[in-house]
Design a protein around this motif. Structure first.
Motif, PDB file in Angstrom:
ATOM      1  N   ALA A 170      27.911  11.658  14.910  1.00 45.80           N
ATOM      2  CA  ALA A 170      27.038  12.804  14.636  1.00 45.80           C
ATOM      3  C   ALA A 170      27.544  14.052  15.369  1.00 45.80           C
ATOM      4  CB  ALA A 170      25.615  12.482  15.058  1.00 45.80           C
ATOM      5  N   GLU A 171      28.141  13.872  16.548  1.00 46.63           N
ATOM      6  CA  GLU A 171      28.674  15.001  17.306  1.00 46.63           C
ATOM      7  C   GLU A 171      30.000  15.494  16.731  1.00 46.63           C
ATOM      8  OE1 GLU A 171      27.316  16.672  19.704  1.00 46.63           O
ATOM      9  OE2 GLU A 171      25.679  15.391  20.409  1.00 46.63           O
ATOM     10  N   LEU A 172      30.849  14.566  16.320  1.00 41.18           N
ATOM     11  CA  LEU A 172      32.197  14.935  15.873  1.00 41.18           C
ATOM     12  C   LEU A 172      32.216  15.524  14.470  1.00 41.18           C
ATOM     13  CD1 LEU A 172      34.248  11.856  17.181  1.00 41.18           C
ATOM     14  CD2 LEU A 172      34.088  14.141  18.207  1.00 41.18           C
ATOM     15  N   GLY A 173      31.283  15.101  13.631  1.00 37.77           N
ATOM     16  CA  GLY A 173      31.252  15.618  12.269  1.00 37.77           C
ATOM     17  C   GLY A 173      32.114  14.803  11.320  1.00 37.77           C
ATOM     18  N   GLU A 174      32.321  15.332  10.134  1.00 36.96           N
ATOM     19  CA  GLU A 174      32.928  14.564   9.041  1.00 36.96           C
ATOM     20  C   GLU A 174      34.452  14.579   9.034  1.00 36.96           C
ATOM     21  OE1 GLU A 174      31.183  16.005   5.448  1.00 36.96           O
ATOM     22  OE2 GLU A 174      29.187  15.217   5.917  1.00 36.96           O
ATOM     23  N   ASP A 175      35.066  15.258   9.999  1.00 39.13           N
ATOM     24  CA  ASP A 175      36.522  15.341  10.015  1.00 39.13           C
ATOM     25  C   ASP A 175      37.191  14.094  10.565  1.00 39.13           C
ATOM     26  OD1 ASP A 175      36.225  17.845   9.011  1.00 39.13           O
ATOM     27  OD2 ASP A 175      36.881  18.922  10.800  1.00 39.13           O
ATOM     28  N   PHE A 176      36.391  13.175  11.110  1.00 36.16           N
ATOM     29  CA  PHE A 176      36.965  12.020  11.793  1.00 36.16           C
ATOM     30  C   PHE A 176      36.454  10.708  11.208  1.00 36.16           C
ATOM     31  CE2 PHE A 176      37.074  15.586  14.676  1.00 36.16           C
ATOM     32  CZ  PHE A 176      38.377  15.534  15.172  1.00 36.16           C
ATOM     33  N   LYS A 177      37.361   9.735  11.124  1.00 33.57           N
ATOM     34  CA  LYS A 177      37.029   8.406  10.593  1.00 33.57           C
ATOM     35  C   LYS A 177      37.138   7.383  11.717  1.00 33.57           C
ATOM     36  CE  LYS A 177      38.578   4.888   7.311  1.00 33.57           C
ATOM     37  NZ  LYS A 177      39.627   4.509   6.323  1.00 33.57           N
ATOM     38  N   LEU A 178      36.057   6.633  11.946  1.00 37.98           N
ATOM     39  CA  LEU A 178      36.056   5.612  12.988  1.00 37.98           C
ATOM     40  C   LEU A 178      36.893   4.411  12.548  1.00 37.98           C
ATOM     41  CD1 LEU A 178      34.920   4.654  15.744  1.00 37.98           C
ATOM     42  CD2 LEU A 178      33.021   3.628  14.472  1.00 37.98           C
ATOM     43  N   ILE A 179      37.861   4.055  13.389  1.00 36.06           N
ATOM     44  CA  ILE A 179      38.738   2.917  13.099  1.00 36.06           C
ATOM     45  C   ILE A 179      38.331   1.690  13.900  1.00 36.06           C
ATOM     46  CG2 ILE A 179      41.139   2.096  13.111  1.00 36.06           C
ATOM     47  CD1 ILE A 179      40.614   4.413  11.161  1.00 36.06           C
ATOM     48  N   ALA A 180      37.980   1.895  15.176  1.00 40.61           N
ATOM     49  CA  ALA A 180      37.642   0.756  16.038  1.00 40.61           C
ATOM     50  C   ALA A 180      36.713   1.198  17.157  1.00 40.61           C
ATOM     51  CB  ALA A 180      38.910   0.141  16.621  1.00 40.61           C
ATOM     52  N   GLU A 181      35.933   0.244  17.642  1.00 37.59           N
ATOM     53  CA  GLU A 181      35.041   0.467  18.783  1.00 37.59           C
ATOM     54  C   GLU A 181      35.174  -0.736  19.707  1.00 37.59           C
ATOM     55  OE1 GLU A 181      30.266   1.169  19.732  1.00 37.59           O
ATOM     56  OE2 GLU A 181      30.973   1.069  17.662  1.00 37.59           O
ATOM     57  N   LYS A 182      35.340  -0.475  20.992  1.00 38.61           N
ATOM     58  CA  LYS A 182      35.514  -1.557  21.975  1.00 38.61           C
ATOM     59  C   LYS A 182      34.569  -1.325  23.143  1.00 38.61           C
ATOM     60  CE  LYS A 182      39.585  -3.517  20.469  1.00 38.61           C
ATOM     61  NZ  LYS A 182      39.960  -4.926  20.444  1.00 38.61           N
ATOM     62  N   SER A 183      34.164  -2.406  23.778  1.00 45.40           N
ATOM     63  CA  SER A 183      33.302  -2.324  24.954  1.00 45.40           C
ATOM     64  C   SER A 183      34.071  -2.756  26.193  1.00 45.40           C
ATOM     65  CB  SER A 183      32.077  -3.230  24.781  1.00 45.40           C
ATOM     66  OG  SER A 183      31.295  -2.799  23.688  1.00 45.40           O
ATOM     67  N   GLU A 184      33.690  -2.169  27.311  1.00 42.38           N
ATOM     68  CA  GLU A 184      34.342  -2.521  28.575  1.00 42.38           C
ATOM     69  C   GLU A 184      33.312  -2.464  29.700  1.00 42.38           C
ATOM     70  OE1 GLU A 184      38.434  -1.061  30.458  1.00 42.38           O
ATOM     71  OE2 GLU A 184      36.886   0.464  30.703  1.00 42.38           O
ATOM     72  N   ILE A 185      33.367  -3.448  30.573  1.00 42.86           N
ATOM     73  CA  ILE A 185      32.599  -3.383  31.815  1.00 42.86           C
ATOM     74  C   ILE A 185      33.575  -2.942  32.898  1.00 42.86           C
ATOM     75  CG2 ILE A 185      31.226  -4.627  33.511  1.00 42.86           C
ATOM     76  CD1 ILE A 185      29.825  -4.358  30.843  1.00 42.86           C
ATOM     77  N   HIS A 186      33.429  -1.704  33.321  1.00 42.66           N
ATOM     78  CA  HIS A 186      34.313  -1.150  34.342  1.00 42.66           C
ATOM     79  C   HIS A 186      33.746  -1.479  35.716  1.00 42.66           C
ATOM     80  CE1 HIS A 186      36.687   1.580  36.724  1.00 42.66           C
ATOM     81  NE2 HIS A 186      35.625   2.314  37.043  1.00 42.66           N
ATOM     82  N   ILE A 187      34.592  -2.044  36.578  1.00 39.99           N
ATOM     83  CA  ILE A 187      34.185  -2.335  37.952  1.00 39.99           C
ATOM     84  C   ILE A 187      34.678  -1.196  38.838  1.00 39.99           C
ATOM     85  CG2 ILE A 187      34.242  -3.995  39.841  1.00 39.99           C
ATOM     86  CD1 ILE A 187      32.933  -5.051  37.277  1.00 39.99           C
ATOM     87  N   THR A 188      33.756  -0.504  39.471  1.00 43.06           N
ATOM     88  CA  THR A 188      34.105   0.650  40.301  1.00 43.06           C
ATOM     89  C   THR A 188      34.722   0.176  41.618  1.00 43.06           C
ATOM     90  OG1 THR A 188      32.040   0.787  41.562  1.00 43.06           O
ATOM     91  CG2 THR A 188      32.055   1.798  39.366  1.00 43.06           C
ATOM     92  N   PRO A 189      35.378   1.085  42.355  1.00 45.85           N
ATOM     93  CA  PRO A 189      35.900   0.724  43.680  1.00 45.85           C
ATOM     94  C   PRO A 189      34.815   0.207  44.631  1.00 45.85           C
ATOM     95  CG  PRO A 189      36.906   2.754  42.941  1.00 45.85           C
ATOM     96  CD  PRO A 189      35.830   2.435  41.950  1.00 45.85           C
TER      97      PRO A 189
END
Length: 207
Positions: A170-189
């Motif tokens: 919704a933010e990017l608009g129609e110029d972009f096509k989503l190819i993939a979505e990935k999740s990550e649990i980032h462990i901070t220092p």
């Protein structure tokens, strides 16, 4: 009045690059998605908010030769330049607020981890998207990582915006096509968990 540049200059003055919460010793998911694009080694890649991130080191090690790193903090860029040593002369370093960035040329790949989610004002997000559209060539690749829905609500003392694919599209608009979505649990220092989502888009070619 809040000053973005001053905030990030101070962060990188007061903390070492490996102590900030977003530090990664190895940017595995970013690198995986960049390699997935299969862009040529000499195509232009820009890392937005790359600052002191080690992604540029890994890209150099993977023989990418046309690299740019943009950050609002001169201190963050200086840290990266010292770390990469002689390679620094082969990299384009850009000190700029992304919402005000005027690209010197177009890029084939735009990578950004943990910048967009700091833009809590709709007007700043629109400026970012305008810069993105002007900077990325048709058919180019866009990789954005942001705090996931249900994750952190603040970072570095600042409010953030959480994203899933629907919200980001919704933010990017129609110029972009989503190819993939990935999740990550980032462990901070500090050994805390942060939920991130990574989104890989391509920019549509003009009909």
């Amino acid at each position: 009045m809040f000053n973005r540049k001053t905030h990030w200059q101070n962060i990188y003055q007061e903390k070492s690059a490996s102590d900030v919460s977003w530090y990664q010793s190895e940017p595995k998911l970013s690198l995986e998605l960049i390699l997935r694009t299969q862009i040529a080694k000499d195509e232009a890649i820009i890392d937005i908010g790359g600052g002191a991130s080690v992604l540029v080191d890994y890209l150099c090690n993977n023989n990418f030769t046309n690299l740019s790193v943009l950050d609002i903090s001169e201190n963050a860029l200086a840290t990266a330049k010292r770390r990469v040593g002689d390679l620094a002369t082969q990299i384009e370093w850009i000190e700029a607020d992304i919402t005000q960035f005027k690209p010197p040329h177009q890029f084939s790949l735009w990578h950004e981890r943990a910048v967009f989610h700091f833009l809590t004002e709709a007007s700043d997000r629109q400026l970012y998207v305008n810069v993105l559209k002007n900077s990325l060539r048709a058919g180019g690749h866009l990789i954005i990582a942001a705090f996931a829905i249900g994750g952190a609500t603040k970072c570095s003392g600042l409010d953030i915006v959480q994203y899933d694919s629907e919200k980001l599209i919704a933010e990017l608009g129609e110029d972009f096509k989503l190819i993939a979505e990935k999740s990550e649990i980032h462990i901070t220092p500090a050994n805390k968990e942060q939920k991130f989502s990574y989104f890989y888009f391509t920019k549509k070619s003009v009909p």
